[in-house]
Design a protein around this motif. Structure first.
Motif, mmCIF file in Angstrom:
data_model
loop_
_atom_site.group_PDB
_atom_site.id
_atom_site.type_symbol
_atom_site.label_atom_id
_atom_site.label_comp_id
_atom_site.label_asym_id
_atom_site.label_seq_id
_atom_site.Cartn_x
_atom_site.Cartn_y
_atom_site.Cartn_z
ATOM 1 N N GLU A 240 2.025 -6.434 -2.979
ATOM 2 C CA GLU A 240 0.850 -5.753 -3.533
ATOM 3 C C GLU A 240 0.627 -4.474 -2.738
ATOM 4 O O GLU A 240 -0.188 -4.415 -1.807
ATOM 5 N N ILE A 241 1.357 -3.439 -3.122
ATOM 6 C CA ILE A 241 1.378 -2.224 -2.318
ATOM 7 C C ILE A 241 0.031 -1.497 -2.318
ATOM 8 O O ILE A 241 -0.356 -0.883 -1.312
ATOM 9 N N LEU A 268 5.889 0.715 8.581
ATOM 10 C CA LEU A 268 5.334 -0.362 7.755
ATOM 11 C C LEU A 268 5.314 0.044 6.280
ATOM 12 O O LEU A 268 5.726 -0.731 5.405
ATOM 13 N N LEU A 269 4.831 1.246 6.008
ATOM 14 C CA LEU A 269 4.755 1.717 4.626
ATOM 15 C C LEU A 269 6.149 1.839 4.015
ATOM 16 O O LEU A 269 6.372 1.481 2.853
ATOM 17 N N ILE A 292 9.401 4.992 -10.963
ATOM 18 C CA ILE A 292 9.402 4.273 -9.681
ATOM 19 C C ILE A 292 8.237 4.747 -8.827
ATOM 20 O O ILE A 292 7.553 3.945 -8.186
ATOM 21 N N ALA A 293 8.002 6.066 -8.802
ATOM 22 C CA ALA A 293 6.906 6.628 -8.007
ATOM 23 C C ALA A 293 5.561 6.045 -8.436
ATOM 24 O O ALA A 293 4.696 5.766 -7.595
ATOM 25 N N TYR A 298 2.004 5.892 -6.831
ATOM 26 C CA TYR A 298 2.002 7.338 -7.059
ATOM 27 C C TYR A 298 2.363 8.156 -5.805
ATOM 28 O O TYR A 298 1.704 9.132 -5.477
ATOM 29 N N ILE A 299 3.418 7.731 -5.136
ATOM 30 C CA ILE A 299 3.883 8.516 -3.994
ATOM 31 C C ILE A 299 4.723 9.684 -4.517
ATOM 32 O O ILE A 299 5.176 9.661 -5.671
ATOM 33 N N PRO A 300 4.943 10.736 -3.727
ATOM 34 C CA PRO A 300 5.750 11.870 -4.189
ATOM 35 C C PRO A 300 7.164 11.451 -4.584
ATOM 36 O O PRO A 300 7.738 10.527 -3.982
ATOM 37 N N VAL A 301 7.713 12.120 -5.590
ATOM 38 C CA VAL A 301 9.068 11.825 -6.051
ATOM 39 C C VAL A 301 10.078 12.020 -4.922
ATOM 40 O O VAL A 301 11.059 11.276 -4.822
#
Length: 455
Positions: A240-241, A268-269, A292-293, A298-301
């Motif tokens: 559960e990110i 960790l992340l 995937i992002a 919603y992390i940067p591509v």
């Protein structure tokens, strides 16, 4: 000779600084109790006072004087001068298991552990990993000593941090666990700090074992200072990110107030993102990097591409990245058994059937068309709005190259995993054999010439 450390500092006159005043008191005490030159020689009191003096110098960051104190302590414990700074690998002769040498007595071994604790603190501050590792390993080999649990815990905690720095997460988690137990035995509140480090090391090691399942750690699971770590572990194991990152961002339980934890937050992340990424791409042979992002909160591509590159270089992912199109192409895994009439390959409730074999994918209805000849074999299977397309061509009539597509449209925008490909190929072969047998049986009634004409 003796008294080098005591003579290294001079009186501070009327200086009222508490640390300077305390240092002067230690100087005077050490001169009085020195085993050889003191007015009232007492080796035991001199050793204990020198240890405390060394701790004071460590807190004052008086590195040069602290090293002199360590040399005096090691010399009094029978260590060779060449290994007095803890850098020599063969300097700790008093740690061997033999019982005939006086240095192997319980008292001498305990002294070695206490000196090692002082050395490890010094080398940890200096970030001298080589000397730190040598002293830590030497301390862990000492036998017969009965140091205070707090002394042992300090050695183990700093040893665990050393393993973390070297990214030896498995060793770090084991060492932190021992440190936690030692602090717990001493009744030291530092046990909670060490428990946090244990949890962090276990997650970085991607261990499937929950640290709070151990008998020693379980009583602290609901401690207000530990609840946040408990939730962090639960989010980690459940992939559960969003919850995981939320706990860190809100600094629940003041997790981020610890400098050592902050140093490893990025690791960790990266660990949990890699874990979730592998789960996301698992069923597909083709997936957009932007998709995937989104799954990774919603992390940067660019961060997604970095994770994918690491997996590919580590041999954990067989694929390639189309940076222009923003698509990951993953090579399908080879597997499955060859099809034959009578073989069953099931992946769900229902699917295509031909002859005595069956291949199911999904739970809906499906239809199959097949042709055999110079153009090869082709089949299209639809199930519940999802389409799978497989095509093959081989001039000799055998099975050719296979491309698998899986998605919402018929052009196969998404790719399903290799096991499904293998099962569909098996179904095609089974269907082909069944059709040949059926054709042969039908035409046999009309004569051999009719059979040749049809084939």
């Amino acid at each position: 000779g003796g008294g080098t450390a005591a003579a290294a500092t001079s009186g501070a006159g009327g200086n009222t600084d508490p640390q300077v005043w305390a240092r002067n008191v230690y100087d005077a005490t050490l001169r009085v109790f020195h085993p050889k030159t003191g007015s009232s020689p007492n080796e035991r009191l001199w050793f204990k006072t020198n240890l405390k003096y060394g701790q004071l110098l460590y807190e004052m960051n008086e590195t040069a004087k602290l090293q002199l104190v360590i040399k005096d302590l090691l010399r009094s414990s029978g260590e060779k001068q060449g290994g007095a700074d803890g850098a020599g690998g063969g300097s700790a002769e008093g740690e061997s298991a033999g019982g005939s040498n006086s240095n192997n007595s319980s008292g001498a071994s305990t002294h070695l552990m206490e000196i090692s604790a002082l050395q490890i603190q010094l080398y940890s501050r200096q970030k001298d990993t080589k000397k730190l590792r040598e002293v830590f390993q030497r301390a862990m080999r000492v036998q017969g000593g009965i140091p205070h649990p707090r002394t042992l815990a300090l050695i183990q905690e700093l040893g665990g941090k050393m393993h973390m720095t070297n990214r030896e997460f498995d060793s770090a988690s084991k060492t932190f666990f021992q440190a936690f137990k030692s602090y717990d035995e001493a009744g030291d509140p530092a046990r909670l700090r060490c428990l946090k480090y244990l949890v962090m090391a276990s997650m970085l090691h991607a261990s499937k074992i929950n640290p709070f399942d151990s008998q020693e750690a379980r009583p602290y699971k609901d401690d207000p200072e530990i609840v946040a770590m408990t939730n962090l572990v639960a989010a980690f194991h459940n992939n559960e990110i969003k919850d995981f990152e939320g706990i860190l961002q809100r600094n629940e339980g003041k997790i981020m107030d610890d400098e050592f934890v902050r140093e490893h937050v990025s690791d960790l992340l990266r660990t949990i993102r890699t874990q979730v990424l592998r789960k996301v791409i698992g069923p597909y042979t083709r997936i957009s990097v932007s998709a995937i992002a989104r799954e990774l909160n919603y992390i940067p591509v660019s961060d997604v591409e970095s994770l994918l590159v690491s997996l590919i270089l580590d041999g954990k992912l067989d694929g390639r990245i189309d940076q222009v199109g923003g698509v990951l192409y993953k090579r399908a895994e080879k597997g499955g058994s060859s099809g034959a009439a009578g073989d069953d390959n099931n992946d769900g409730g229902g699917g295509t059937t031909g002859g005595g074999g069956s291949s199911g994918q999904g739970g809906g209805t499906s239809s199959t068309t097949a042709s055999r000849g110079g153009s090869g074999v082709s089949t299209t299977t639809s199930s519940g709005g999802t389409s799978v397309a497989i095509s093959g061509k081989d001039g000799s009539g055998g099975k050719g190259a296979v491309e698998v597509g899986f998605g919402e449209d018929a052009d196969g925008a998404w790719g399903y995993s290799g096991s499904v490909e293998a099962r569909n190929c098996a179904a095609i072969e089974s269907l082909t054999v069944a059709l040949e047998n059926l054709t042969a049986s039908v035409t046999s009634a009309g004569g051999r010439s009719t059979y040749h004409q049809i084939m």
